[in-house]
Write a protein that holds these residues in place. Structure first.
Motif, PDB file in Angstrom:
ATOM      1  N   GLU A   1       0.841  -1.277  -0.171  1.00 35.88           N
ATOM      2  CA  GLU A   1       0.054   0.158   0.106  1.00 35.88           C
ATOM      3  C   GLU A   1       0.832   1.387   0.042  1.00 35.88           C
ATOM      4  OE1 GLU A   1      -2.626  -0.488   3.431  1.00 35.88           O
ATOM      5  OE2 GLU A   1      -3.957  -1.552   2.515  1.00 35.88           O
ATOM      6  N   SER A   2       1.977   1.324   0.792  1.00 35.33           N
ATOM      7  CA  SER A   2       2.847   2.399   0.889  1.00 35.33           C
ATOM      8  C   SER A   2       3.615   2.579  -0.546  1.00 35.33           C
ATOM      9  CB  SER A   2       3.781   2.529   1.768  1.00 35.33           C
ATOM     10  OG  SER A   2       4.816   1.351   1.646  1.00 35.33           O
ATOM     11  N   ALA A   3       3.894   1.516  -1.190  1.00 37.12           N
ATOM     12  CA  ALA A   3       4.361   1.617  -2.625  1.00 37.12           C
ATOM     13  C   ALA A   3       3.384   2.339  -3.611  1.00 37.12           C
ATOM     14  CB  ALA A   3       4.864   0.226  -2.798  1.00 37.12           C
ATOM     15  N   ALA A   4       2.137   1.595  -3.570  1.00 37.73           N
ATOM     16  CA  ALA A   4       1.143   2.136  -4.342  1.00 37.73           C
ATOM     17  C   ALA A   4       1.083   3.736  -4.199  1.00 37.73           C
ATOM     18  CB  ALA A   4      -0.131   1.402  -4.088  1.00 37.73           C
TER      19      ALA A   4
ATOM     20  N   VAL B   1       3.540   5.510  -5.791  1.00 41.90           N
ATOM     21  CA  VAL B   1       3.482   5.475  -7.313  1.00 41.90           C
ATOM     22  C   VAL B   1       2.488   6.540  -7.695  1.00 41.90           C
ATOM     23  CG1 VAL B   1       2.796   4.134  -9.187  1.00 41.90           C
ATOM     24  CG2 VAL B   1       4.448   3.154  -7.657  1.00 41.90           C
ATOM     25  N   GLU B   2       1.476   6.539  -7.002  1.00 40.59           N
ATOM     26  CA  GLU B   2       0.392   7.427  -7.384  1.00 40.59           C
ATOM     27  C   GLU B   2       0.545   8.817  -7.125  1.00 40.59           C
ATOM     28  OE1 GLU B   2      -4.095   8.424  -5.849  1.00 40.59           O
ATOM     29  OE2 GLU B   2      -3.055   6.990  -4.626  1.00 40.59           O
ATOM     30  N   THR B   3       1.324   9.228  -6.189  1.00 40.93           N
ATOM     31  CA  THR B   3       1.967  10.541  -6.217  1.00 40.93           C
ATOM     32  C   THR B   3       2.933  10.800  -7.129  1.00 40.93           C
ATOM     33  OG1 THR B   3       3.666   9.938  -4.347  1.00 40.93           O
ATOM     34  CG2 THR B   3       1.594  10.735  -3.489  1.00 40.93           C
ATOM     35  N   SER B   4       3.856   9.903  -7.261  1.00 34.64           N
ATOM     36  CA  SER B   4       4.621  10.284  -8.495  1.00 34.64           C
ATOM     37  C   SER B   4       4.018  10.595  -9.717  1.00 34.64           C
ATOM     38  CB  SER B   4       5.670   9.239  -8.638  1.00 34.64           C
ATOM     39  OG  SER B   4       5.339   8.058  -9.152  1.00 34.64           O
ATOM     40  N   VAL B   5       2.944   9.551 -10.103  1.00 30.52           N
ATOM     41  CA  VAL B   5       2.233   9.781 -11.372  1.00 30.52           C
ATOM     42  C   VAL B   5       1.328  10.885 -11.259  1.00 30.52           C
ATOM     43  CG1 VAL B   5       0.395   8.792 -12.654  1.00 30.52           C
ATOM     44  CG2 VAL B   5       2.157   7.158 -12.050  1.00 30.52           C
ATOM     45  N   GLY B   6       0.864  11.123 -10.364  1.00 32.06           N
ATOM     46  CA  GLY B   6       0.081  12.668 -10.068  1.00 32.06           C
ATOM     47  C   GLY B   6       0.865  13.819 -10.406  1.00 32.06           C
ATOM     48  N   SER B   7       2.146  13.890  -9.734  1.00 35.99           N
ATOM     49  CA  SER B   7       3.139  14.900 -10.079  1.00 35.99           C
ATOM     50  C   SER B   7       3.652  15.065 -11.621  1.00 35.99           C
ATOM     51  CB  SER B   7       4.390  15.028  -9.264  1.00 35.99           C
ATOM     52  OG  SER B   7       5.208  13.752  -9.350  1.00 35.99           O
TER      53      SER B   7
END
Length: 165
Positions: A67-70, A73-79
Motif C-alpha cells: 500500500e505504501s508503494a502504491a 507511485v500514485e503521488t509520482s504519477v500525479g506529479s
C-alpha cells in the motif's frame, strides 16, 4: 517428548501391575493412551494456530508495504501528470482557436473513434402481447416440454453401430 527406554517402560509396567492389578491394567492403559493422544492433538493445534498468526502478521506487513508503494507511485504519477499539464498548457497557450478545443477533438485527431451515448430502447419483455405459434416453435426447435435427466440421456445417446445392422 519424554525419553523413555525399554528398561524404564518395563519398570513402570511392573509397578503399575502391582499397584493397579491385572484386571484394571488394560483399561488404565487405554485411558492413558487416549489422554496422551488428546494432549498431542492439543499441542499440534496450538502450533498450527501460532503458525497461522505468524503468517497473518507477515501478510499484514506485506500489505502495508504494498500500500505504501502504491501511494508513492500514485503521488509520482500525479506529479508527472501535473507537470505534463503545465507544459502542455504553456505549449498550447500561443495557439488561439486550438487551445479551447475539447478532449473529443484531440481523440478524433489521433484517430480514436468517438462512440455515441447509450440510449435505452424502451422495450419491456414482460409486456409481450402475442404468443409464439406452435408451428414456429416446432420448426425452430424451441423446447416446449421439460425433459427429465434420464430422457435427455436417452434422446441424445449416440446410436451404436451394432444396432443398425
Amino acid at each position: 517428548m519424554i525419553d523413555l527406554g525399554i528398561s524404564k517402560l518395563a519398570l513402570i509396567g511392573a509397578v503399575a501391575l502391582i499397584v493397579i492389578g491385572p484386571e484394571k491394567l488394560p483399561r488404565v492403559a487405554r485411558t492413558v493412551g487416549t489422554l496422551l493422544g488428546k494432549a498431542q492433538r492439543y499441542v499440534a493445534d496450538v502450533k498450527a494456530e501460532v503458525n497461522r498468526s505468524m503468517e497473518l502478521d507477515e501478510l499484514r506487513k506485506m500489505k502495508e508495504s504494498v500500500e505504501s508503494a502504491a501511494r508513492d507511485v500514485e503521488t509520482s504519477v500525479g506529479s508527472g501528470v501535473n507537470d505534463f499539464e503545465k507544459s502542455w498548457s504553456e505549449a498550447t497557450a500561443g495557439l488561439d482557436g486550438q487551445a479551447s478545443s475539447g478532449m473529443d477533438d484531440a481523440l478524433s485527431a489521433l484517430g480514436a473513434p468517438v462512440y455515441p451515448a447509450y440510449k435505452h430502447p424502451g422495450k419491456n419483455w414482460r409486456i409481450k402481447q402475442t404468443a409464439m405459434p406452435q408451428w414456429y416453435k416446432a420448426r425452430s426447435g424451441v423446447r416446449t416440454r421439460a425433459l427429465s435427466g434420464a430422457a435427455r440421456v436417452a434422446r441424445y445417446r449416440p446410436r451404436s453401430s451394432s444396432a443398425s445392422r
